[in-house]
Design an enzyme around this catalytic site. Sequence first.
Site, PDB file in Angstrom:
ATOM      1  CG  ASP A  96      -0.792  -0.092   2.451  1.00 25.19           C
ATOM      2  OD1 ASP A  96       0.830  -0.787   3.058  1.00 25.19           O
ATOM      3  OD2 ASP A  96      -0.882   0.613   3.392  1.00 25.19           O
ATOM      4  CD  GLU A 101       2.605  -0.837   8.225  1.00 21.33           C
ATOM      5  OE1 GLU A 101       3.132  -0.851   8.486  1.00 21.33           O
ATOM      6  OE2 GLU A 101       3.605   0.255   7.043  1.00 21.33           O
ATOM      7  CD  GLU A 102       2.291   2.980   5.654  1.00 22.02           C
ATOM      8  OE1 GLU A 102       2.422   3.605   6.796  1.00 22.02           O
ATOM      9  OE2 GLU A 102       3.565   3.282   5.005  1.00 22.02           O
ATOM     10  NE  ARG A 105      17.067  -2.877  19.159  1.00 22.18           N
ATOM     11  CZ  ARG A 105      18.262  -1.908  20.203  1.00 22.18           C
ATOM     12  NH1 ARG A 105      19.136  -1.157  19.627  1.00 22.18           N
ATOM     13  NH2 ARG A 105      18.217  -2.137  21.287  1.00 22.18           N
ATOM     14  CG  HIS A 162       5.478   8.078   6.655  1.00 27.97           C
ATOM     15  ND1 HIS A 162       4.015   7.798   7.323  1.00 27.97           N
ATOM     16  CD2 HIS A 162       5.452   7.122   6.330  1.00 27.97           C
ATOM     17  CE1 HIS A 162       3.216   6.424   7.370  1.00 27.97           C
ATOM     18  NE2 HIS A 162       4.403   6.168   6.540  1.00 27.97           N
TER      19      HIS A 162
HETATM   20 ZN   LIG Z   1       5.190   3.601   6.601  1.00 25.41          ZN
HETATM   21 ZN   LIG Z   2       6.434   0.973   5.907  1.00 26.90          ZN
END
Ligand SMILES: [Zn+2]
Ligand SMILES: [Zn+2]
Length: 399
Positions: free
Chosen positions: A83, A141-142, A182, A368
Amino acid sequence: MNQLAQKIKELARAYTHDTVGIRRHIHAHPELSFEEHNTAAYVEQVLQSYGLETTRMAATGVVALIKGRNPESKTIALRADLDALPITEQNSVDYKSKNEGVMHACGHDVHTASLLGAARILQDLHHEFEGTVKLVFQPGEEKFPGGASVMIKEGVLQQPAPAGIIGQHVFPMLPAGKVGFRSGMYMASADEIYITVKGKGGHAALPELNVDPVLITSHLIVALQQVVSRHASPKVPTVLSFGKVEALGATNVIPNEVKVEGTFRTMDEVWRKEAHRRIRLLAEGLCESMGGSCDIDIKFGYPFLKNDPDLTGRAREAAALYLGAESVVDLDLWMGAEDFAYYSQEVAACFYRLGTRNDERGITSGVHTPTFDIDEAALETGIGLMAWIAVQELEAKTA
Ligand SMILES: [Zn+2]
Ligand SMILES: [Zn+2]
């Protein structure tokens, strides 16, 4: 370096050009969360051109299996997200978004193109490894509740159940060619807090006749920070921020109510629920003690993301072998949230970062933002490394 790694490197180099084309196509045709109809159809078409069968999940998600020798022996899942974001692109590039107001500003075009490139490499080499690679292209996902949670509900982690899942995400803080890992806690859970503080409005010159919700709110915002400073373990990162306070009174008018909105982020699921309880308790008690009351709504967002130490350790080693130790860095904690976290709560998971920055070419914008872009040299790293980590993980002797 071993022979298979060498072959993967050669294929990654050979397929970089096509992968750039795929990435640019997806970038130019972005779709919002859970509306990735054309993107999903495009992914299916590309996978089918490699000879792979595809299945739909969560409406606009696509899953495919690459079967090596002895395919039942072990399964590893690789994940990408499809997305884009409601942002108007400001880059002047040939592949600029053709959908006004929608932009791949979080690099999900890069993740999708990379996984397609890795799939092509793995399919070419499927006689040379044992086990199955499950390709997971998820929607949304967003946007809450997150495509990952829908895919899990629909059984993406079953039949076959992967022993581990690996995701990569662009990282504009790191130069192209480098990657970051990580182990353990990595990204935060993120919950939304909505509080309406209720009092009794009236003339600002007559406070004795009112219950001032502005003053109550002022105390409340300060007091709630004590949940973080006095109840959170110093070993568990915790953030409570209020970014919106709305008191629609005037210089001489005390309003009836004040609305407050904030975010609560942490990296421990038990503490997360306890913190919600304490925020409620303190808010209700404080408002009542000052003669007012409050409505409080805490919306659960994504959980915190934990990278399985064994899987992440092996993936990091594989990356160092493939790229050279100097190209692999350790990541700091990140208080952002990511729906890959849902997988990490269910199965051994590793979410690593793909460097995409190029200072010389001015490719430095954050995700973003309307000027986000990547150094496409990162795609060669992205497709080869994912394929290599997958085959290394299939080979790993794990319980
Ligand atoms: Zn994002
Ligand atoms: Zn992302």
